[in-house]
Design an enzyme around this catalytic site. Sequence first.
Site, mmCIF file in Angstrom:
data_model
loop_
_atom_site.group_PDB
_atom_site.id
_atom_site.type_symbol
_atom_site.label_atom_id
_atom_site.label_comp_id
_atom_site.label_asym_id
_atom_site.label_seq_id
_atom_site.Cartn_x
_atom_site.Cartn_y
_atom_site.Cartn_z
ATOM 1 C CG ASP A 324 -2.159 -0.783 1.041
ATOM 2 O OD1 ASP A 324 -2.618 -0.863 -0.105
ATOM 3 O OD2 ASP A 324 -2.668 -1.332 2.023
ATOM 4 C CD GLU A 365 -6.020 11.372 5.069
ATOM 5 O OE1 GLU A 365 -6.768 11.144 6.061
ATOM 6 O OE2 GLU A 365 -5.239 10.529 4.600
ATOM 7 C CD GLU A 396 -16.374 -0.813 -1.315
ATOM 8 O OE1 GLU A 396 -16.535 0.117 -0.477
ATOM 9 O OE2 GLU A 396 -15.793 -1.880 -1.044
#
Length: 697
Positions: A324, A365, A396
């Site tokens: 990742d 964030e 998704e």
Amino acid sequence: MMRPVVVKEKRVNESHIHAVEDEVRQAKTMDRDIVKHAMKQSVAKLNPKVMIKNPIMFVVEIGFVITFILSFLPSHSSSIPGWFNITVSLILLFTVLFANFAEALAEGRGKAQADSLKQSKKDVFANVVKENGEIVQVSATDLRKDDVVIVKQGEMIPSDGEVIKGLASVDESAITGESAPVIKEAGGDFCSVTGGTMVVSDEITIVITSNPGKSFIDKMISLVEGAARQKTPNEIALNTVLTSLTLIFLIVVVTLPIFTNYLGFQIDTAVLVALLVCLIPTTIGGLLSAIGIAGMDRVTKFNVLAMSGKAVEAAGDINTIILDKTGTITFGNRMAHTLLPVGNETIEQVGKWAAISSVLDETPEGRSVIEYVQAKSISYNRELAEQGEFIPFKAETRMSGVDLQDGMKVRKGAVGSVIEWVRSQGGTIPKDVNQKADFISKEGGTPLVVAVDNRIYGLIYLKDTVKPGMRERFEQLRQMGIKTVMCTGDNPLTAATIAKEAGVDEFVAECKPEDKIAVIKAEQDKGKLVAMTGDGTNDAPALAQADVGLAMNSGTTAAKEAANMIDLDSNPTKIIEVVGIGKQLLMTRGALTTFSIANDIAKYFAIIPAMFTLAIPQMEALNIMKLTSPLSAILSALLFNAVIIPLLIPLAMKGIAYKPMSSNALLGRNLLIYGLGGVIVPFIGIKVIDIIVGLFI
């Protein structure tokens, strides 16, 4: 005036020195205890029921029994003195004891770790919430899966579970060794808690996920004690080869007297036993189990829990690593760097809606957006956002936001996802959206588009940085023939910039959980072994599909159950070290096997001339070491065969020195060191022992 300060510093230093000395003293005491226990176990393991699990050393033990019995029977050979049989039997006994000691020492280190883990399993009580809301205090041993428990500040978490309500700081030092508390909260990928850890602040409600005896600590204890250890496929294959060699040499030695009788002379039984023991690969046979156990022990010391030795071996054969981007290659602390309005919008409008979309967003964030807007003194209606319905980020949809009470929908997220969402609302896309998104991506940042209903206001520039040294580490992997693939939800331009900066071989942009499985399967279809890391429930299918799945201890129960390794430190980059440990395990086994078989060459030149010189004088030409006498040659070869096992125990336990390089380079290096070394060392060793033995016979 300065004297008291100096004295204080001196006292602090002395205190620190004493603490270090205490730790060293405790470590030495523990090592002594392990050695004492291993010495006792080396005798206990002489039980034939135990020894038969190691066919090579079982043959040596049978040889000991035969020569020991022969030492009490009258000798029919005038050339063999009475003391020879008992001497051979004692050497064979110590050969077996040394092999047992190596295995027991490796097991003892695991048991020492298990004992420290058992200390963390204290008898605690749990506050169980019944279906009617009543809180009942029960023993942790009475907890069952799906029980709901409240854990308050200062209380021990009674068993493994997942947080379903609340947020708390948890001290996991009993498991991970890390003193800094970690945040555990309901929802997301950081809801998993481990029994034996302590809540140091606030209060959480957890649902128990394991029955007694099946908890994470129970599994750790079972694994490090070796109760759950099974031989790996490679270990079984090597053991089969070594056993086959032993059987072949056994047949050779048993049939040898037929040929010697034909030639008109007999070979004493003790000499035949000595020949057999020197021919069979006793060195690797005595160290094979210790190498496997020590390999898992090294992984455990690295704070990684391997569910099986097979997982460690698979790590050594890895061809591709799936990584990742966020948290692994980069620090993962993407912060709001600037705001870029699009069309005729103003920075104040972008800031206002960016803040409203982030008020209920507890991600780093989201918080950084609020901090940036406040730092720029941009006004926004916080209450408006708090009264709305928060829409969390999903892999998704790749966006988050809030649905306000007046019907307005505010979103921020990936460029493609938000553009598609705006179009579905009937909106039009400003021409400079993609242009500014490309600019951010080329800078290595992550663009987030801010939109309200069918109108795009601008972009948030999130900036992340690549961890130092990643390019060098990926270069090392490349030298080992391992391909790195970075998976990220970022757009292709951002992904390409980060991939180039980090030095990964390939990248997959706008990656969804199902895309990771596709990448893994594609690599496996090419005949490659794949490793990956993950911590979320959405990573579980990919972790299960990968040959080596490293789950983070801070992650969800689903991820940890799907993986075959768990990193207690929750450091995704550790997959690189795990691969190195796996390769070291395979290299150690291969190197010592090469060394063991190469040893036989010197033993041939010691024993063969000793056996046949009296009957066939021409065989003296093979006595290139100029050994003192036939008896001295046989005893010297046997002694070297026995002594080399304890001398190699530190190497078997620690593993051979490992440097990142290609497979061909590693093979050449190990053949030179352990192949050629395996030929030269016994020539020197047997000659030195012969000189010493010659002084006594």
